[in-house]
Motif scaffolding. Sequence first.
Motif, PDB file in Angstrom:
ATOM      1  N   UNK A   1       0.863  -1.190   0.000  1.00 36.34           N
ATOM      2  CA  UNK A   1       0.000   0.000   0.000  1.00 36.34           C
ATOM      3  C   UNK A   1       0.895   1.234   0.000  1.00 36.34           C
ATOM      4  N   UNK A   2       0.606   2.227  -0.832  1.00 36.59           N
ATOM      5  CA  UNK A   2       1.504   3.382  -0.938  1.00 36.59           C
ATOM      6  C   UNK A   2       1.752   4.124   0.388  1.00 36.59           C
ATOM      7  N   UNK A   3       0.765   4.108   1.300  1.00 42.65           N
ATOM      8  CA  UNK A   3       0.946   4.835   2.572  1.00 42.65           C
ATOM      9  C   UNK A   3       1.206   3.872   3.730  1.00 42.65           C
ATOM     10  N   UNK A   4       1.602   2.633   3.416  1.00 44.30           N
ATOM     11  CA  UNK A   4       1.775   1.618   4.443  1.00 44.30           C
ATOM     12  C   UNK A   4       3.125   1.679   5.147  1.00 44.30           C
ATOM     13  N   UNK A   5       3.266   0.816   6.151  1.00 46.70           N
ATOM     14  CA  UNK A   5       4.515   0.692   6.918  1.00 46.70           C
ATOM     15  C   UNK A   5       5.050  -0.717   6.692  1.00 46.70           C
ATOM     16  N   UNK A   6       6.283  -0.802   6.198  1.00 48.10           N
ATOM     17  CA  UNK A   6       6.874  -2.094   5.838  1.00 48.10           C
ATOM     18  C   UNK A   6       8.227  -2.269   6.507  1.00 48.10           C
ATOM     19  N   UNK A   7       8.534  -3.527   6.830  1.00 44.74           N
ATOM     20  CA  UNK A   7       9.797  -3.853   7.497  1.00 44.74           C
ATOM     21  C   UNK A   7      10.634  -4.734   6.582  1.00 44.74           C
ATOM     22  N   UNK A   8      11.886  -4.322   6.358  1.00 47.34           N
ATOM     23  CA  UNK A   8      12.869  -5.200   5.714  1.00 47.34           C
ATOM     24  C   UNK A   8      13.788  -5.664   6.841  1.00 47.34           C
ATOM     25  N   UNK A   9      13.634  -6.933   7.236  1.00 44.31           N
ATOM     26  CA  UNK A   9      14.380  -7.464   8.393  1.00 44.31           C
ATOM     27  C   UNK A   9      15.862  -7.660   8.096  1.00 44.31           C
ATOM     28  N   UNK A  10      16.215  -7.701   6.807  1.00 44.17           N
ATOM     29  CA  UNK A  10      17.593  -8.010   6.395  1.00 44.17           C
ATOM     30  C   UNK A  10      17.995  -7.008   5.307  1.00 44.17           C
ATOM     31  N   UNK A  11      18.277  -5.787   5.705  1.00 43.16           N
ATOM     32  CA  UNK A  11      18.494  -4.694   4.753  1.00 43.16           C
ATOM     33  C   UNK A  11      19.645  -4.977   3.783  1.00 43.16           C
TER      34      UNK A  11
ATOM     35  N   UNK B   1       2.472  -3.059  11.612  1.00 42.51           N
ATOM     36  CA  UNK B   1       2.987  -2.774  10.265  1.00 42.51           C
ATOM     37  C   UNK B   1       2.161  -3.540   9.231  1.00 42.51           C
ATOM     38  N   UNK B   2       2.341  -3.187   7.954  1.00 41.22           N
ATOM     39  CA  UNK B   2       1.552  -3.790   6.880  1.00 41.22           C
ATOM     40  C   UNK B   2       2.277  -4.926   6.161  1.00 41.22           C
ATOM     41  N   UNK B   3       3.562  -5.075   6.424  1.00 40.83           N
ATOM     42  CA  UNK B   3       4.299  -6.150   5.775  1.00 40.83           C
ATOM     43  C   UNK B   3       5.674  -6.333   6.379  1.00 40.83           C
ATOM     44  N   UNK B   4       6.128  -7.585   6.383  1.00 40.50           N
ATOM     45  CA  UNK B   4       7.463  -7.924   6.904  1.00 40.50           C
ATOM     46  C   UNK B   4       8.159  -8.809   5.875  1.00 40.50           C
ATOM     47  N   UNK B   5       9.358  -8.396   5.486  1.00 38.57           N
ATOM     48  CA  UNK B   5      10.166  -9.167   4.533  1.00 38.57           C
ATOM     49  C   UNK B   5      11.471  -9.584   5.205  1.00 38.57           C
ATOM     50  N   UNK B   6      11.884 -10.833   5.011  1.00 36.56           N
ATOM     51  CA  UNK B   6      13.192 -11.280   5.504  1.00 36.56           C
ATOM     52  C   UNK B   6      13.847 -12.172   4.454  1.00 36.56           C
ATOM     53  N   UNK B   7      15.053 -11.800   4.055  1.00 38.13           N
ATOM     54  CA  UNK B   7      15.866 -12.592   3.125  1.00 38.13           C
ATOM     55  C   UNK B   7      16.982 -13.197   3.974  1.00 38.13           C
ATOM     56  N   UNK B   8      16.851 -14.484   4.306  1.00 37.19           N
ATOM     57  CA  UNK B   8      17.732 -15.097   5.299  1.00 37.19           C
ATOM     58  C   UNK B   8      19.109 -15.480   4.773  1.00 37.19           C
ATOM     59  N   UNK B   9      19.372 -15.229   3.520  1.00 32.71           N
ATOM     60  CA  UNK B   9      20.683 -15.585   2.975  1.00 32.71           C
ATOM     61  C   UNK B   9      21.788 -14.685   3.478  1.00 32.71           C
ATOM     62  N   UNK B  10      22.994 -15.215   3.468  1.00 32.25           N
ATOM     63  CA  UNK B  10      24.184 -14.403   3.753  1.00 32.25           C
ATOM     64  C   UNK B  10      24.379 -13.464   2.570  1.00 32.25           C
ATOM     65  N   UNK B  11      24.700 -12.205   2.823  1.00 38.83           N
ATOM     66  CA  UNK B  11      24.850 -11.265   1.702  1.00 38.83           C
ATOM     67  C   UNK B  11      26.110 -11.599   0.899  1.00 38.83           C
ATOM     68  N   UNK B  12      26.069 -11.237  -0.377  1.00 38.35           N
ATOM     69  CA  UNK B  12      27.238 -11.447  -1.248  1.00 38.35           C
ATOM     70  C   UNK B  12      28.457 -10.749  -0.651  1.00 38.35           C
ATOM     71  N   UNK B  13      28.228  -9.584  -0.056  1.00 35.95           N
ATOM     72  CA  UNK B  13      29.319  -8.809   0.555  1.00 35.95           C
ATOM     73  C   UNK B  13      30.001  -9.622   1.648  1.00 35.95           C
TER      74      UNK B  13
END
Length: 310
Positions: A30-40, A100-112
């Motif tokens: 949603x354009x006015x929503x609140x979202x969490x990226x757990x693994x920035x 919040x309106x959504x939670x995303x988590x990418x559990x992989x180790x970063x390329x960095x």
Amino acid sequence: MNEESKNAASGSGYHVPVLFFECLNALNIRPDGVYVDCTFGGGGHSRGILEQLNERGTLIAFDQDADAQQNLPADKRVVFVAQNFRHLQRFLRLHKFPKVDGVLADLGVSSHQFDEGERGFSTRFDGPLDMRMDRRTQLTAAHILLTYPEAQLHKLFEQYGEVTNSKTLAKHVVQHRKQASLKTISDFRALLQPVVKGNPNKYLAQVFQALRIEVNDEMGALKEMLEQIPQVLNKGGRAAIITFHSIEDRIVKNFFKQGSFEEAPDNPFVQTEKEVLLKVITKKPVTASDEELKRNPRARSAKLRIAEKT
């Protein structure tokens, strides 16, 4: 697809986001929503979310790795939390976003993390046997190898690495660790040489995975985060979790399906009534397309599962 989306999907040198468009679709933004990226991490998924938010929308980005802060955009809609996502609910409340309106988590180790030799995550470089994602913590891979008893090492290699000869490996480490130097990756590789089974690269990757999971208590953190998702999501809000190995995927699948981490007993005579707080959107996990795999082979083992707050 506009230019910003293309850039976010292809990522930076720091990290290429996996299942980029699939994640954005999963969140029903949603354009006015609140979202969490757990693994920035490199900020790829976050940039995709921000692109779909208007000036009233908010993105809360968590990352325990201090290196990730170098990727933060100059955007007043972003709140950065330099913490492990296991503290999700506490820091959402602290920043006055209890729901919040959504939670995303990418559990992989970063390329960095894989590509920086001194972090100790990769078998490709020499460096210290570290593997800490949050360098404020104390436990390192070297400390585990030098101090854990044989039974604990056996369990660790078997459960988290699915190493075929985990018992032999644990015994070998304990027998030789007093004589061997175990400060660096090359030290450890030399110690492992006599017990490596099958493809050496695959074997080492499994052993390193097991150590990394233990150093960062990845399974404990994942379970704590998942348990908080039903409390922090608004009704109709979505959780999208990307896993990279069967242990994580099983944990996410079971929690989304039944609100617990154990497999449900397949017994018609046992009725366990449990309030279902999440509705599973993905009966089968979403995986990378052939096109994405050509661009980013690291996406091969990625599995995306989606659930919605009822």
